[in-house]
Design a protein around this motif. Structure first.
Motif, PDB file in Angstrom:
ATOM      1  N   TYR A   1      25.621  -2.763  22.512  1.00 57.12           N
ATOM      2  CA  TYR A   1      26.107  -4.134  22.537  1.00 57.12           C
ATOM      3  C   TYR A   1      27.196  -4.388  21.496  1.00 57.12           C
ATOM      4  CZ  TYR A   1      21.387  -4.267  24.451  1.00 57.12           C
ATOM      5  OH  TYR A   1      20.242  -3.994  25.148  1.00 57.12           O
TER       6      TYR A   1
ATOM      7  N   THR B   1      17.955  -6.740  21.604  1.00 54.85           N
ATOM      8  CA  THR B   1      16.858  -6.295  22.453  1.00 54.85           C
ATOM      9  C   THR B   1      15.687  -7.265  22.364  1.00 54.85           C
ATOM     10  OG1 THR B   1      17.559  -4.008  22.131  1.00 54.85           O
ATOM     11  CG2 THR B   1      15.326  -4.360  22.956  1.00 54.85           C
TER      12      THR B   1
ATOM     13  N   TYR C   1      23.920  -9.874  27.871  1.00 54.95           N
ATOM     14  CA  TYR C   1      23.657  -8.437  28.029  1.00 54.95           C
ATOM     15  C   TYR C   1      22.411  -8.182  28.859  1.00 54.95           C
ATOM     16  CZ  TYR C   1      26.830  -8.493  24.084  1.00 54.95           C
ATOM     17  OH  TYR C   1      27.904  -8.721  23.273  1.00 54.95           O
TER      18      TYR C   1
ATOM     19  N   GLU D   1      21.589  -4.345  17.300  1.00 57.78           N
ATOM     20  CA  GLU D   1      21.134  -3.945  18.631  1.00 57.78           C
ATOM     21  C   GLU D   1      19.645  -4.231  18.803  1.00 57.78           C
ATOM     22  OE1 GLU D   1      22.774  -0.708  20.502  1.00 57.78           O
ATOM     23  OE2 GLU D   1      24.771  -1.220  19.769  1.00 57.78           O
ATOM     24  N   LYS D   2      18.845  -4.040  17.753  1.00 60.08           N
ATOM     25  CA  LYS D   2      17.421  -4.367  17.837  1.00 60.08           C
ATOM     26  C   LYS D   2      17.204  -5.859  18.030  1.00 60.08           C
ATOM     27  CE  LYS D   2      15.874  -0.428  15.169  1.00 60.08           C
ATOM     28  NZ  LYS D   2      15.545   0.067  13.827  1.00 60.08           N
TER      29      LYS D   2
ATOM     30  N   ARG E   1      22.691  -4.910  30.754  1.00 60.45           N
ATOM     31  CA  ARG E   1      23.224  -3.781  29.990  1.00 60.45           C
ATOM     32  C   ARG E   1      22.074  -3.083  29.266  1.00 60.45           C
ATOM     33  NH1 ARG E   1      28.657  -3.119  28.205  1.00 60.45           N
ATOM     34  NH2 ARG E   1      28.766  -1.503  26.632  1.00 60.45           N
ATOM     35  N   PRO E   2      21.936  -1.758  29.391  1.00 60.43           N
ATOM     36  CA  PRO E   2      20.804  -1.069  28.769  1.00 60.43           C
ATOM     37  C   PRO E   2      20.949  -0.803  27.274  1.00 60.43           C
ATOM     38  CG  PRO E   2      22.140   0.483  29.997  1.00 60.43           C
ATOM     39  CD  PRO E   2      22.726  -0.878  30.246  1.00 60.43           C
ATOM     40  N   GLY E   3      22.094  -1.029  26.690  1.00 61.27           N
ATOM     41  CA  GLY E   3      22.273  -0.786  25.258  1.00 61.27           C
ATOM     42  C   GLY E   3      23.748  -0.761  24.931  1.00 61.27           C
TER      43      GLY E   3
END
Length: 158
Positions: free
Chosen positions: A94, A53, A87, A49-50, A90-92
């Motif tokens: 994933y 981002t 994404y 996820e990092k 999308r805020p998070g």
């Protein structure tokens, strides 16, 4: 007692654990889905996820940070060109972890860790793989028929 000691040790020393997690993150970004143990999935999720981002940031600095963590330049290119744009809104969240049952050898609980929204690409890969298998099977069948045209086994022969 392990009070206030968060994180997973995974039965490895620090350098081995870091290398294994880097390899897993790289594989997930390249292939969209990886099967491994549940504990490794849970340890890998925040790292994936990092990375996504970072990919959504899209700056040169973020690309260099991703390159310092991921193992191959191809994975960085795929992260920034394919995975992160998927994404964008999308805020998070994933990544999905799907449990698959116990492994045969040691009964370890196994799971798939996969990127959300990658089902279409995974289906295309599966169809291509199936077509290649069928083509190879047909070619082998033709070769066998050419080699032994008279020795074709009859269904009633024993």
């Amino acid at each position: 007692m392990r009070h206030r000691n968060a994180g997973f040790k995974l039965g490895r020393n620090t350098s081995h654990r870091r290398a294994m997690l880097r390899n897993l993150v790289t594989s997930i970004i390249l292939m969209d889905r990886v099967e491994t143990t549940i504990t490794k999935c849970k340890a890998t999720r925040p790292l994936v996820e990092k990375m996504i981002t970072l990919g959504k940031r899209g700056t040169v600095h973020a690309r260099r940070q991703a390159l310092s963590y991921l193992m191959t330049p191809e994975s960085v290119d795929r992260l920034f060109n394919t995975v992160a744009p998927r994404y964008a809104t999308r805020p998070g969240g994933y990544v999905r972890i799907v449990r698959t049952g116990a492994r045969k050898g040691d009964a370890a609980e196994m799971a798939f860790i996969e990127l959300l929204g990658a089902e279409h690409e995974l289906d295309e890969k599966r169809q291509k793989r199936d077509e290649a298998r069928m083509k190879k099977r047909e070619e082998l069948q033709k070769q066998l028929e050419e080699q032994n045209p008279d020795d074709a086994p009859s269904p009633s022969a024993e």
